[in-house]
Design a protein around this motif. Structure first.
Motif, PDB file in Angstrom:
ATOM      1  N   ASN A   7       0.625  -1.077   0.029  1.00  0.00           N
ATOM      2  CA  ASN A   7       0.029   0.030   0.001  1.00  0.00           C
ATOM      3  C   ASN A   7       0.943   1.165  -0.004  1.00  0.00           C
ATOM      4  OD1 ASN A   7      -2.620  -1.224   0.002  1.00  0.00           O
ATOM      5  ND2 ASN A   7      -2.099  -1.979   2.203  1.00  0.00           N
ATOM      6  N   ASN A   8       0.920   2.052   1.032  1.00  0.00           N
ATOM      7  CA  ASN A   8       1.507   3.398   1.042  1.00  0.00           C
ATOM      8  C   ASN A   8       2.976   3.341   1.730  1.00  0.00           C
ATOM      9  OD1 ASN A   8      -0.149   4.696  -0.408  1.00  0.00           O
ATOM     10  ND2 ASN A   8      -1.365   5.299   1.301  1.00  0.00           N
ATOM     11  N   ASP A   9       3.353   1.792   2.259  1.00  0.00           N
ATOM     12  CA  ASP A   9       4.446   1.761   2.781  1.00  0.00           C
ATOM     13  C   ASP A   9       5.578   0.846   2.184  1.00  0.00           C
ATOM     14  OD1 ASP A   9       4.180   3.051   5.573  1.00  0.00           O
ATOM     15  OD2 ASP A   9       2.361   1.485   5.752  1.00  0.00           O
ATOM     16  N   ILE A  10       6.670   0.966   2.479  1.00  0.00           N
ATOM     17  CA  ILE A  10       7.878   0.339   1.849  1.00  0.00           C
ATOM     18  C   ILE A  10       8.580  -0.681   2.765  1.00  0.00           C
ATOM     19  CG2 ILE A  10       8.070   1.753  -0.121  1.00  0.00           C
ATOM     20  CD1 ILE A  10      10.474   2.768   1.652  1.00  0.00           C
ATOM     21  N   ILE A  11       9.459  -1.584   2.263  1.00  0.00           N
ATOM     22  CA  ILE A  11      10.137  -2.423   3.105  1.00  0.00           C
ATOM     23  C   ILE A  11      11.600  -2.613   2.234  1.00  0.00           C
ATOM     24  CG2 ILE A  11      10.654  -4.846   3.838  1.00  0.00           C
ATOM     25  CD1 ILE A  11       7.515  -5.535   4.014  1.00  0.00           C
ATOM     26  N   THR A  12      12.445  -2.391   2.984  1.00  0.00           N
ATOM     27  CA  THR A  12      13.879  -2.059   2.375  1.00  0.00           C
ATOM     28  C   THR A  12      14.649  -3.421   2.771  1.00  0.00           C
ATOM     29  OG1 THR A  12      14.772  -1.026   4.270  1.00  0.00           O
ATOM     30  CG2 THR A  12      13.832   0.296   2.748  1.00  0.00           C
ATOM     31  N   ARG A  13      15.660  -3.524   1.866  1.00  0.00           N
ATOM     32  CA  ARG A  13      16.736  -4.533   2.097  1.00  0.00           C
ATOM     33  C   ARG A  13      17.414  -4.361   3.376  1.00  0.00           C
ATOM     34  NH1 ARG A  13      21.824  -5.889  -2.109  1.00  0.00           N
ATOM     35  NH2 ARG A  13      22.697  -7.566  -0.633  1.00  0.00           N
ATOM     36  N   GLY A  14      17.768  -3.282   3.689  1.00  0.00           N
ATOM     37  CA  GLY A  14      18.319  -2.996   5.022  1.00  0.00           C
ATOM     38  C   GLY A  14      17.450  -3.548   6.158  1.00  0.00           C
ATOM     39  N   GLU A  15      16.004  -3.344   6.117  1.00  0.00           N
ATOM     40  CA  GLU A  15      15.261  -4.128   7.130  1.00  0.00           C
ATOM     41  C   GLU A  15      15.175  -5.546   7.011  1.00  0.00           C
ATOM     42  OE1 GLU A  15      11.919  -0.703   7.302  1.00  0.00           O
ATOM     43  OE2 GLU A  15      11.759  -1.947   5.814  1.00  0.00           O
ATOM     44  N   ILE A  16      15.195  -5.975   6.040  1.00  0.00           N
ATOM     45  CA  ILE A  16      15.328  -7.573   5.939  1.00  0.00           C
ATOM     46  C   ILE A  16      16.504  -8.130   6.495  1.00  0.00           C
ATOM     47  CG2 ILE A  16      15.468  -9.689   4.220  1.00  0.00           C
ATOM     48  CD1 ILE A  16      12.915  -8.498   4.498  1.00  0.00           C
ATOM     49  N   GLU A  17      17.825  -7.440   6.300  1.00  0.00           N
ATOM     50  CA  GLU A  17      18.959  -7.743   6.599  1.00  0.00           C
ATOM     51  C   GLU A  17      19.192  -7.424   8.225  1.00  0.00           C
ATOM     52  OE1 GLU A  17      21.762  -5.445   4.253  1.00  0.00           O
ATOM     53  OE2 GLU A  17      21.795  -6.930   2.710  1.00  0.00           O
TER      54      GLU A  17
END
Length: 393
Positions: free
Chosen positions: A32-42
């Motif tokens: 939706n209006n949010d994102i998930i980044t690679r940094g968060e996964i790591e």
């Protein structure tokens, strides 16, 4: 009771760059209006490893556990975002619960000075006080969504609840506690004339409350702290959680009593005792909701998965190639679209912060009810209250 731990935290890259260079984060999913980044996964993987090590896992056992649980890392983060977004859509308010939880943490930390307490939170969690408070807010919001949308809809016969209560009576012996609402009239930074005006205002509000005006309306329209937007609700407190000058009064007051203004560092505090319970065995009627939550716990997990599948089906969801959402809905196209059609595939750290992306893997109690369980909140080493908390003012 089935519990699922979902840990989300925004990563910060420990590198120095020139002032005119932006640190770029790769976006791996759009929800939706949010994102998930690679940094968060790591970073979530790093937190998982740390938690498993605390549980005593090492070597091959540690590696196997990490690989097994890391497969659901993106799924869990998408789950978290969808539930928080749903809570906001439902206009669920958790401010009093957040205030109570932060007050509990601060009392446990034994730090009364606000600035020192904020520094303590940063040292223990690696987050600012505001980010930690937002983490607690999202966790409690998630629990409320699960409780209201799933747990509350699982019908449990009263006979089954009574049997559970009788079989577990020793688990329902509680400490003395009070549920309170409050109005704070601030005197911070005011001169003598302004303080006198604040004192008069506080006395007038007490008179109006005792004459029958609705306390929540008075709090909403007059209080100078965070609890104003929730009608002054400050939550439940046991002995030792409140400042002594407040505790000495409210634990002697009857249900429905409104106190005279109490002088605290932040100003003048007016407290209403919404409910009180004596120490000892809680009756079935008093804990019936908690009993229902406990019984419903194991039955919630599959229904929660179904609910999350529906949220996914209705959501705008795009996942970049190379990443897998293990909770994906069959038939829903979540392929990453061309960058010219959507947004760029990368974002700056500043943009991530603007989207309030600092998150920490919260506990999502898949068997939780409508009331949040304070003991599952991620805490500092011992644990940290907001400016709204009577435990700190």
């Amino acid at each position: 009771m089935f519990h699922r731990f979902v840990v989300l935290i925004a990563a910060s890259l420990p590198m120095a760059f020139a002032a005119d260079v932006h640190v770029v984060e790769e976006i791996v999913a759009k929800v939706n209006n949010d994102i998930i980044t690679r940094g968060e996964i790591e970073h979530s993987r790093a937190l998982l490893i740390e938690e498993l090590r605390r549980q005593g896992l090492t070597g091959a056992r540690l590696n196997d556990a990490v690989e097994q649980q890391a497969k659901d890392a993106l799924r869990d983060q998408i789950d978290q975002l969808l539930l928080v977004q749903k809570g906001k859509d439902l206009e669920i308010k958790v401010d009093p619960d957040v205030t109570r939880r932060m007050a509990e943490i601060q009392v446990q930390s034994k730090i009364t000075d606000p600035d020192k307490f904020h520094e303590y939170v940063r040292e223990q969690t690696g987050m600012t006080y505001e980010d930690f408070k937002q983490q607690v807010t999202n966790q409690l919001l998630t629990q409320r969504v699960v409780g209201e949308e799933i747990s509350s809809r699982i019908a449990i016969p009263e006979a089954e609840k009574r049997k559970y209560y009788d079989d577990h009576k020793n688990e329902f012996v509680r400490d003395e506690q009070v549920f309170i609402s409050q109005i704070l009239i601030s005197t911070e930074g005011k001169n003598d004339q302004q303080v006198a005006a604040a004192q008069k205002k506080a006395k007038d509000l007490v008179t109006r409350a005792k004459q029958g005006e609705k306390f929540s309306d008075l709090a909403r329209n007059n209080s100078d702290d965070d609890t104003a937007k929730s009608g002054g609700e400050a939550g439940a407190y046991k002995r030792g959680m409140l400042r002594k000058e407040i505790e000495d009064i409210v634990f002697q007051a009857k249900k429905g009593a409104v106190t005279d203004p109490i002088k605290v560092p932040a100003g003048l505090l007016i407290v209403r005792v919404d409910e009180r319970f004596e120490a000892g065995q809680a009756s079935f009627e008093e804990v019936q909701e908690e009993v229902s939550q406990r019984i419903a716990g194991p039955r919630v997990a599959p229904k929660l998965r179904e609910y999350l599948a529906k949220l996914r089906q209705d959501a705008f969801l795009q996942v970049k190639d190379g990443y897998v959402d293990s909770g994906a809905v069959p038939g829903k196209d979540t392929r990453w679209k061309d960058a010219v059609e959507l947004k760029p595939e990368t974002t700056t750290k500043e943009e991530v912060a603007a989207h309030h992306k600092k998150k920490i893997l919260f506990v999502i109690p898949h068997g939780g009810g409508s009331k949040p369980a304070a003991d599952t909140t991620p805490t500092p080493a011992t644990a940290p209250a907001t400016g709204a908390s009577p435990a700190k003012q």
